[in-house]
Write a protein that holds these residues in place. Structure first.
Motif, PDB file in Angstrom:
ATOM      1  N   LEU A   1      27.890 -27.555 -40.674  1.00 35.96           N
ATOM      2  CA  LEU A   1      28.989 -26.445 -41.094  1.00 35.96           C
ATOM      3  C   LEU A   1      28.823 -25.369 -42.191  1.00 35.96           C
ATOM      4  O   LEU A   1      27.907 -25.631 -42.951  1.00 35.96           O
ATOM      5  N   PRO A   2      29.297 -24.245 -41.846  1.00 39.12           N
ATOM      6  CA  PRO A   2      29.286 -23.174 -42.865  1.00 39.12           C
ATOM      7  C   PRO A   2      29.907 -23.758 -44.032  1.00 39.12           C
ATOM      8  O   PRO A   2      31.011 -24.271 -44.031  1.00 39.12           O
ATOM      9  N   VAL A   3      29.199 -23.445 -45.174  1.00 40.85           N
ATOM     10  CA  VAL A   3      29.845 -23.952 -46.276  1.00 40.85           C
ATOM     11  C   VAL A   3      29.963 -22.489 -47.469  1.00 40.85           C
ATOM     12  O   VAL A   3      29.059 -21.771 -47.665  1.00 40.85           O
ATOM     13  N   LEU A   4      30.975 -22.347 -47.766  1.00 40.00           N
ATOM     14  CA  LEU A   4      31.418 -21.454 -48.503  1.00 40.00           C
ATOM     15  C   LEU A   4      31.666 -21.638 -50.034  1.00 40.00           C
ATOM     16  O   LEU A   4      32.568 -22.554 -50.266  1.00 40.00           O
ATOM     17  N   GLY A   5      30.874 -21.139 -51.015  1.00 41.28           N
ATOM     18  CA  GLY A   5      30.792 -21.669 -52.316  1.00 41.28           C
ATOM     19  C   GLY A   5      31.305 -20.631 -53.213  1.00 41.28           C
ATOM     20  O   GLY A   5      31.312 -19.587 -53.271  1.00 41.28           O
ATOM     21  N   VAL A   6      32.455 -21.093 -53.841  1.00 39.29           N
ATOM     22  CA  VAL A   6      33.321 -20.696 -54.850  1.00 39.29           C
ATOM     23  C   VAL A   6      33.044 -20.797 -56.551  1.00 39.29           C
ATOM     24  O   VAL A   6      33.367 -21.909 -56.738  1.00 39.29           O
TER      25      VAL A   6
END
Length: 158
Positions: free
Chosen positions: A80-85
Protein backbone atom coordinates in the motif's frame (compact mmCIF):
# COMPACT_ATOMS: atom_id res chain seq x y z
CA UNK A 1 -15.37 -0.04 4.52
CA UNK A 2 -12.34 1.59 6.12
CA UNK A 3 -10.05 2.80 3.33
CA UNK A 4 -7.34 4.78 5.15
CA UNK A 5 -5.34 3.84 8.19
CA UNK A 6 -4.01 6.76 10.24
CA UNK A 7 -1.32 5.48 12.55
CA UNK A 8 1.08 7.19 14.90
CA UNK A 9 3.96 6.20 17.09
CA UNK A 10 2.50 7.47 20.37
CA UNK A 11 -0.53 9.09 21.92
CA UNK A 12 1.30 12.44 21.97
CA UNK A 13 1.41 12.36 18.15
CA UNK A 14 -2.39 12.65 18.04
CA UNK A 15 -2.18 16.44 18.40
CA UNK A 16 -0.60 16.47 14.93
CA UNK A 17 -2.26 13.44 13.36
CA UNK A 18 -5.80 14.51 14.24
CA UNK A 19 -5.50 16.99 11.36
CA UNK A 20 -5.21 14.08 8.91
CA UNK A 21 -8.27 12.45 10.47
CA UNK A 22 -10.26 15.70 10.39
CA UNK A 23 -9.42 16.17 6.71
CA UNK A 24 -10.54 12.63 5.90
CA UNK A 25 -13.76 13.19 7.88
CA UNK A 26 -14.46 16.44 6.01
CA UNK A 27 -14.20 14.52 2.73
CA UNK A 28 -16.36 11.62 3.92
CA UNK A 29 -13.55 9.05 3.79
CA UNK A 30 -13.82 6.03 6.10
CA UNK A 31 -10.68 5.72 8.20
CA UNK A 32 -9.31 4.35 11.43
CA UNK A 33 -6.84 5.84 13.89
CA UNK A 34 -4.41 3.67 15.84
CA UNK A 35 -1.27 3.99 17.97
CA UNK A 36 1.34 1.65 16.50
CA UNK A 37 4.84 2.19 17.85
CA UNK A 38 7.80 0.90 15.86
CA UNK A 39 9.82 0.60 19.07
CA UNK A 40 7.37 -0.09 21.89
CA UNK A 41 4.80 -2.28 20.05
CA UNK A 42 6.74 -3.96 17.22
CA UNK A 43 4.42 -6.97 17.05
CA UNK A 44 1.43 -4.63 16.67
CA UNK A 45 3.27 -2.82 13.88
CA UNK A 46 4.01 -6.04 11.99
CA UNK A 47 0.43 -7.28 12.32
CA UNK A 48 -1.01 -3.93 11.25
CA UNK A 49 1.20 -3.65 8.17
CA UNK A 50 0.83 -7.26 7.05
CA UNK A 51 -2.96 -7.37 7.56
CA UNK A 52 -3.71 -3.94 6.02
CA UNK A 53 -4.39 -5.14 2.47
CA UNK A 54 -6.56 -8.03 3.61
CA UNK A 55 -8.63 -5.69 5.77
CA UNK A 56 -9.34 -3.46 2.76
CA UNK A 57 -7.12 -0.50 3.55
CA UNK A 58 -5.96 1.36 0.45
CA UNK A 59 -3.65 4.01 1.93
CA UNK A 60 -1.76 4.31 5.21
CA UNK A 61 -0.86 7.65 6.77
CA UNK A 62 1.90 7.16 9.35
CA UNK A 63 3.04 9.92 11.67
CA UNK A 64 6.07 9.70 13.93
CA UNK A 65 8.52 11.93 15.75
CA UNK A 66 12.15 11.64 16.75
CA UNK A 67 13.69 8.55 15.18
CA UNK A 68 10.45 8.26 13.17
CA UNK A 69 10.88 4.66 12.04
CA UNK A 70 7.16 3.91 11.81
CA UNK A 71 6.44 5.02 8.21
CA UNK A 72 9.44 3.20 6.76
CA UNK A 73 8.89 0.02 8.73
CA UNK A 74 5.24 -0.10 7.64
CA UNK A 75 6.21 0.59 4.02
CA UNK A 76 8.66 -2.32 4.16
CA UNK A 77 5.81 -4.72 4.97
CA UNK A 78 2.96 -3.64 2.67
CA UNK A 79 2.37 -2.83 -0.97
CA UNK A 80 0.00 0.00 0.00
CA UNK A 81 1.04 3.63 -0.43
CA UNK A 82 2.42 4.94 2.85
CA UNK A 83 2.34 8.67 3.49
CA UNK A 84 4.79 9.75 6.19
CA UNK A 85 4.11 12.73 8.44
CA UNK A 86 7.05 14.00 10.49
CA UNK A 87 5.81 15.01 13.92
CA UNK A 88 7.53 18.00 15.46
CA UNK A 89 9.90 16.88 18.19
CA UNK A 90 11.26 18.79 21.16
CA UNK A 91 14.91 18.11 20.40
CA UNK A 92 15.19 19.24 16.78
CA UNK A 93 11.73 20.71 15.99
CA UNK A 94 10.87 17.82 13.69
CA UNK A 95 13.92 18.02 11.44
CA UNK A 96 15.08 14.68 12.86
CA UNK A 97 11.66 13.18 12.06
CA UNK A 98 11.67 14.62 8.53
CA UNK A 99 15.12 13.27 7.72
CA UNK A 100 14.30 9.84 9.15
CA UNK A 101 11.17 9.56 7.01
CA UNK A 102 12.43 11.08 3.77
CA UNK A 103 15.78 9.22 3.64
CA UNK A 104 14.41 5.80 2.76
CA UNK A 105 16.59 3.33 0.87
CA UNK A 106 15.73 2.66 -2.76
CA UNK A 107 12.94 0.11 -3.01
CA UNK A 108 11.00 1.15 0.12
CA UNK A 109 9.12 4.34 -0.81
CA UNK A 110 7.40 6.60 1.69
CA UNK A 111 5.63 9.70 0.42
CA UNK A 112 6.95 12.27 2.88
CA UNK A 113 5.03 15.41 3.77
CA UNK A 114 5.77 18.57 5.73
CA UNK A 115 6.52 18.63 9.44
CA UNK A 116 3.52 18.93 11.73
CA UNK A 117 -0.06 20.08 11.16
CA UNK A 118 0.37 21.09 7.51
CA UNK A 119 1.89 17.70 6.70
CA UNK A 120 -0.92 15.83 8.45
CA UNK A 121 -3.60 17.85 6.67
CA UNK A 122 -1.87 17.38 3.32
CA UNK A 123 -1.51 13.64 3.98
CA UNK A 124 -5.30 13.47 4.31
CA UNK A 125 -5.68 15.38 1.05
CA UNK A 126 -3.11 13.23 -0.74
CA UNK A 127 -4.84 10.06 0.45
CA UNK A 128 -8.11 11.52 -0.87
CA UNK A 129 -6.49 12.26 -4.24
CA UNK A 130 -5.17 8.69 -4.48
CA UNK A 131 -8.59 7.23 -3.68
CA UNK A 132 -10.39 9.70 -5.98
CA UNK A 133 -8.70 8.11 -9.01
CA UNK A 134 -11.21 5.25 -8.68
CA UNK A 135 -14.10 7.00 -6.91
CA UNK A 136 -15.92 9.68 -8.89
CA UNK A 137 -18.07 10.77 -5.95
CA UNK A 138 -14.95 11.36 -3.85
CA UNK A 139 -13.31 13.14 -6.78
CA UNK A 140 -16.24 15.57 -6.84
CA UNK A 141 -16.06 16.11 -3.06
CA UNK A 142 -12.34 16.80 -3.33
CA UNK A 143 -12.86 19.28 -6.17
CA UNK A 144 -15.57 21.02 -4.13
CA UNK A 145 -13.28 21.17 -1.07
CA UNK A 146 -10.51 22.74 -3.16
CA UNK A 147 -12.88 25.26 -4.73
CA UNK A 148 -14.16 26.28 -1.28
CA UNK A 149 -10.57 26.72 -0.11
CA UNK A 150 -9.90 29.00 -3.08
CA UNK A 151 -13.10 30.97 -2.54
CA UNK A 152 -12.14 31.57 1.09
CA UNK A 153 -9.03 33.58 0.11
CA UNK A 154 -9.68 37.32 0.32
CA UNK A 155 -8.68 39.48 -2.64
CA UNK A 156 -7.21 42.18 -0.42
CA UNK A 157 -5.97 42.35 3.15
CA UNK A 158 -8.39 43.63 5.75
Amino acid sequence: MVKVGVIMGSQSDWETMRHAAETLEALGIEHECRVVSAHRTPDRLVAYAKEAVGRGLQVIIAGAGGAAHLPGMVASMTRLPVLGVPVQSAALSGLDSLLSIVQMPGGIPVGTLAIGKAGAKNAGLLAAAILANHDSALAQRLETWRAEQTDAVAESPE
